[in-house]
Each structure stands twice: as C-alpha cells, then as structure tokens.
Design an enzyme around this catalytic site. Structure first.
Site, short mmCIF file in Angstrom:
data_model
loop_
_atom_site.label_atom_id
_atom_site.label_comp_id
_atom_site.label_asym_id
_atom_site.label_seq_id
_atom_site.Cartn_x
_atom_site.Cartn_y
_atom_site.Cartn_z
N GLY A 20 0.83 -1.20 0.00
CA GLY A 20 0.00 0.00 0.00
C GLY A 20 0.86 1.24 0.00
O GLY A 20 1.97 1.25 -0.53
N ILE A 31 2.61 2.75 2.34
CA ILE A 31 3.91 2.59 2.98
C ILE A 31 4.75 1.53 2.28
O ILE A 31 5.93 1.74 2.01
CB ILE A 31 3.73 2.25 4.48
N SER A 55 3.89 -2.86 11.27
CA SER A 55 2.47 -2.75 10.94
C SER A 55 1.62 -2.72 12.21
O SER A 55 1.28 -1.64 12.71
CB SER A 55 2.04 -3.89 10.02
N ARG A 56 1.32 -3.88 12.76
CA ARG A 56 0.52 -3.99 13.98
C ARG A 56 0.98 -5.20 14.77
O ARG A 56 1.31 -6.24 14.21
CB ARG A 56 -0.98 -4.13 13.65
N GLU A 79 0.56 -2.76 24.26
CA GLU A 79 1.32 -1.51 24.27
C GLU A 79 0.71 -0.56 25.29
O GLU A 79 -0.52 -0.48 25.39
CB GLU A 79 1.32 -0.86 22.89
N HIS A 111 6.84 1.76 18.99
CA HIS A 111 5.80 2.28 18.10
C HIS A 111 6.05 3.73 17.72
O HIS A 111 5.20 4.61 17.89
CB HIS A 111 4.41 2.12 18.74
N ALA A 139 7.60 4.58 14.55
CA ALA A 139 7.97 4.66 13.13
C ALA A 139 7.44 5.92 12.45
O ALA A 139 8.11 6.49 11.59
CB ALA A 139 7.47 3.42 12.39
#
Length: 316
Positions: A150, A152, A231-232, A261, A279, A281
């Site tokens: 996508g 990114i 990503s996740r 998190e 987290h 980025a």
C-alpha cells in the site's frame, strides 16, 4: 461543541491545527492517551468529534457519546475502533493513510539496516570499551519481501530499488502499473516467505492477518533471513517469534509494534538478535504535522460544513 483528543502527538510541532478548530468555534479537550472510559465519560456527552491514537472506541464508549459525528484516527490502523458499531450509529471513522508513509518507510528500512549490520550490538560493545569485529549480512543486491504493498509498502519498495534489491510483494489488491514501473514481482505469500532475505510487514491487523507469521510460516523462511514488523502487533505471533529466534529458525527480527502496548517488558527484549522500538515509526515532525492537519480538515468538513470527510473507513 467539543473535540476530544487522546493522541499525545497531535499538534506537537505545529499549533495550526488547534487554531483551525478554534477559528470555527470548536473547543479542543486534550486528554491522556491511556485515559480509561470512566475518566473519559464526563467529557463524552457534548463531544462531536474525537481524535484518537490507541483509545478503544467501542460500543460502551459510543453509548456515552450521543452527539458524536466523527472519529479520526491520528494515524493509519483503525483496529482499535469498532467499525461495525460506528457504522450502525452513523458515525464516520477516518484515518490518514499517506501522511506518514515516508517516515514509516524510512524507519522500516532503518530496521532492515540495523538488523543486517547488527548495529545495536556494535554500538553497545564499542561504548563499553570493546572493539568488536562484527561480520554482518549484506543488504545491497538481496531480496526483500513486502507484505502489503500500500502507501507505505510502495515507499519501502522504492527505497529497496535504490539498494538494487529484488522486490517481491504480496497484497490482495495489486497495483500492476506501479509494480511494472518499479520492477516489483507480485507472488504468493509462500513464494515470498521462502525466497526473501528480508520480510517487512505493512498490513493492517484483521482476522485474516492475525498471527500471519506464526512458527509454521517462519520455518519456511531462510535461516539467514530477517523479519521486520512496523504494521501492527498481532500480525506476528510473538511467542512463536521468540521460539524461532532462539532456535535459529531465522537470523533476526525487529518490531516497532506489539500486541500489548505500552510494552515495558517482554522475553524478546533479552535476545541479541531482536531489535525492539516503541511504536515510533511515524514520529517525525513532518509526518505528525501532516496527520494533524488532515484530521482537522475532516472534522471541520463533517461537523461545520456537513460534508463527507476523506478516507472514510466504515462505509456509511
């Protein structure tokens, strides 16, 4: 009319988004990122819009917010927002899919380089008085596999081309023209897993992608390969990753995201062949400013001008 914001990075570098809300008569209420529903509830009755990072927007919260018209994710992934319930209530959910694409792509590639060259270990050993001779892995000319091509993922691919890498991609929605123009090969996930020296994940967390990389899939990776997750949390099975790293199934890994998190402690943190980050980025001055501006644009369009916002995630 109140706007609740629980994203700690909103307007961090530029107060223009706050001024834009004030200019149209909207009151911004900044609340802690980890605020619970009990503490949040007194503010919800008069709230018409929310800007959230990790706040769980679920049926219980929405029941206390009768005037809510729009929830803006201050970022990309909307797995913390119940899209079904918001759709039923006629509440728009939006995200900002491309505002931080360069920041995240840069970060993903920095993790690739840090893993390959073992920079954390080299830095730590040098600082403690050693002069380590670390024989590391090449990046130039290797094969990178991108799960999720996508906004990114495409930017990661462009950076990889600068390193003369072979680029493999797997995505349910294929942009053939972009792939052809940039020498990217769409392949099955098994082909990508088996042939990549570096695998980088850029896919949302869905029922289909949960535990996408478990121990069985990691066993299909090259023993010399690295797994990068920006990503996740949940796309990678963390227990299985620990097992794969300690058993030498893969050479190394890095993650900017975790199932829980904030993640203050984790067995993975003790491994030398694993690089953890918090987290971050998408946290650059330019990216954060762009995200804030787009969130405010959507709120003003929806609340003040009664227009549809951009990047609607729940298809009202």
């Amino acid at each position: 009319m109140n706007i609740i914001c629980t994203s700690p990075s909103f307007a961090k570098y530029d107060r223009q988004p706050i001024k834009q809300l004030q200019d149209v008569g909207l009151k911004l209420i900044m609340l802690p990122a980890d605020i619970g529903l009990k503490e949040l509830e007194p503010y919800l009755a008069d709230t018409v819009a929310m800007i959230v990072a990790f706040t769980e927007v679920n049926a219980e919260l929405l029941a206390a917010a009768p005037q809510l018209k729009i929830v803006c994710k201050h970022g990309v992934g909307v797995d913390n927002i119940d899209l079904g319930v918001t759709r039923e209530k006629g509440i728009y959910v939006t995200n900002v899919p491309d505002a931080n694409k360069h920041a995240v792509a840069d970060f993903a590639f920095s993790l690739i380089l840090n893993c390959a060259r073992q920079l954390p270990s080299a830095i730590e050993q040098t600082r403690t008085g050693n002069w380590p001779r670390i024989f590391a892995s090449d990046v130039y000319g290797k094969t990178i596999g991108i799960i999720g091509l996508g906004n990114i993922g495409k930017q990661v691919a462009l950076r990889a081309r600068g390193f003369n890498m072979r680029v493999l991609a797997h995505d349910a929605w294929q942009d053939e023209s972009f792939a052809k123009a940039n020498c990217i090969e769409y392949v099955s996930i098994d082909t990508l897993t088996e042939n990549s020296d570096f695998i980088t994940l850029h896919t949302p967390l869905t029922p289909e992608t949960k535990n996408l990389f478990d121990f069985a899939r990691m066993q299909k990776m090259k023993k010399s390969s690295y797994l990068i997750n920006v990503s996740r949390g949940g796309v990678v099975n963390e227990e299985d990753l620990f097992q794969a790293l300690t058993q030498g199934v893969i050479k190394g890994a890095a993650a900017d995201v975790f199932i829980q998190e904030p993640c203050n402690a984790h067995p993975l943190f003790a491994l030398e062949n694993f690089i953890p980050t918090a987290h971050i980025a998408g946290y650059t001055e330019g990216a954060i400013s762009n995200i804030g501006e787009q969130c405010v644009h959507n709120i003003i369009a929806c609340v003040i001008h009664k227009q549809k916002p951009q990047n609607i995630m729940n298809s009202l």
